[in-house]
Design a protein around this motif. Sequence first.
Motif, PDB file in Angstrom:
ATOM      1  N   UNK A 145       0.807  -1.222   0.000  1.00  0.00           N
ATOM      2  CA  UNK A 145       0.000   0.000   0.000  1.00  0.00           C
ATOM      3  C   UNK A 145       0.839   1.270   0.000  1.00  0.00           C
ATOM      4  N   UNK A 146       1.803   1.349   0.917  1.00  0.00           N
ATOM      5  CA  UNK A 146       2.604   2.569   1.035  1.00  0.00           C
ATOM      6  C   UNK A 146       3.331   2.941  -0.256  1.00  0.00           C
ATOM      7  N   UNK A 147       4.060   1.997  -0.848  1.00  0.00           N
ATOM      8  CA  UNK A 147       4.739   2.298  -2.113  1.00  0.00           C
ATOM      9  C   UNK A 147       3.784   2.647  -3.245  1.00  0.00           C
ATOM     10  N   UNK A 153       7.186   6.871   2.785  1.00  0.00           N
ATOM     11  CA  UNK A 153       8.364   7.745   2.739  1.00  0.00           C
ATOM     12  C   UNK A 153       9.499   7.075   1.987  1.00  0.00           C
ATOM     13  N   UNK A 154       9.764   5.827   2.271  1.00  0.00           N
ATOM     14  CA  UNK A 154      10.870   5.129   1.614  1.00  0.00           C
ATOM     15  C   UNK A 154      10.701   5.127   0.099  1.00  0.00           C
ATOM     16  N   UNK A 155       9.488   4.807  -0.366  1.00  0.00           N
ATOM     17  CA  UNK A 155       9.263   4.738  -1.799  1.00  0.00           C
ATOM     18  C   UNK A 155       9.237   6.115  -2.438  1.00  0.00           C
ATOM     19  N   UNK A 156       8.656   7.103  -1.766  1.00  0.00           N
ATOM     20  CA  UNK A 156       8.584   8.445  -2.341  1.00  0.00           C
ATOM     21  C   UNK A 156       9.981   9.025  -2.524  1.00  0.00           C
ATOM     22  N   UNK A 157      10.846   8.788  -1.564  1.00  0.00           N
ATOM     23  CA  UNK A 157      12.222   9.275  -1.686  1.00  0.00           C
ATOM     24  C   UNK A 157      12.977   8.513  -2.770  1.00  0.00           C
TER      25      UNK A 157
END
Length: 401
Positions: free
Chosen positions: A169-171, A203-207
């Motif tokens: 979901x997050x990514x 955050x990890x994927x957005x960066x």
Amino acid sequence: MRRSAALAAVAVAAAFTLTACGAAGSSPGACDTDQGTLTLGLVAPLSGELASVGAGMRNGADLAVREANDQCAVPGYRLVLDARDDRADPATGVEAARALVANPDLIGVVGTYNSSTAQAVQPVLGDAGVVQVSPGNTNISLTRGANPVTAPLRQYQTYFRVVATDAVQGPLAANHLAATGRTRVAVVSDGNTYGEGIATEFVKQFQTRGGQVVLRQTLPAAAPAAARDAAVAAVRAARPQAVFYGGEYPAGGPLSEALAGEAGPVMGGDGMVNPGYAAAGGREGDLGTSVGAPPETLPGARAFVQAYRQAGYREDFGEYGAFSYDAANVVLGAVGSVVTGRGGGEWSTDQRPAVDQAVQSWDADGVTGNISFDRFGDVGSDSVTVYRLVGGRWIPERTQP
């Protein structure tokens, strides 16, 4: 698990696929129930701000139990649902789990919804050897431990889930915002297990996509008005193009309302995609992700939707009713395979390990898609849908994969 037992579990799974949702089978009341009653437990938020979610979960499990009784799914037994309220509170969830495991006729538990509650409930059910299948938990650590990438560790062999994790979901949320050209995002989370987990994955994927997180802030859902005002001021000052919120809709809606669109759309995960979000203050154009495809769009779910409506439940099945129905059917089918494999007879708690193994070997189509579990207890299917708030309703935009 011996191959014969595994095949029995798959055979029962196939039977559930064929007979679920009112398909032809035994007529109600025609089953042999001389052995007594077996209990399927459920732990969910049945009161409080998330009660609508819990009601859909309870009703979905109840429908599965009704149909299982109609189909004589566990030879010799009548099945009942014991639904316990956890109020979205870990301590209350522990009390509910302890009450359930005190019943020697407990065959398994559907739940929980909140990941923080699951963390507290897992050891209670695990120590008792009671299988738990969650229709709503998404935090990665529940199956992979504290270090899911470097040192994955499954702590509880009794725990399974039928929904995709925050690692999906997050990514997906990050990729969606990045694809719209937004490069500056503020991230606010509620400090709970679910909210922090999905925010971290975002955050990890957005960066990784080259985006900039201009603000990372924790705002507890029960924070006083002064703290909420300060958080809103900080978000505005950071001048983001969008805000990602890690938390549930009762707090996410007011955050969106307070920002009044000045920081771009607010986006969140499945905890936000609830009909109550708009009423709580969510604004037109806000975004969210939720596990699975919309049930109404799945050919296998159409019979479920019809059966649910015909059953006359007052509440809608919501985002998790279909997943709860599938989770319940996994437990019931596994128990049916164990009892049948032993030639019927009296249920006892020493059969619980065999039920755990039967769930681990499960492989069948549910109403939300194919259900099988990896060695960690995570479901093999990881589809997630992106939604947009339009006219006060969450409208699906795309499902991946």
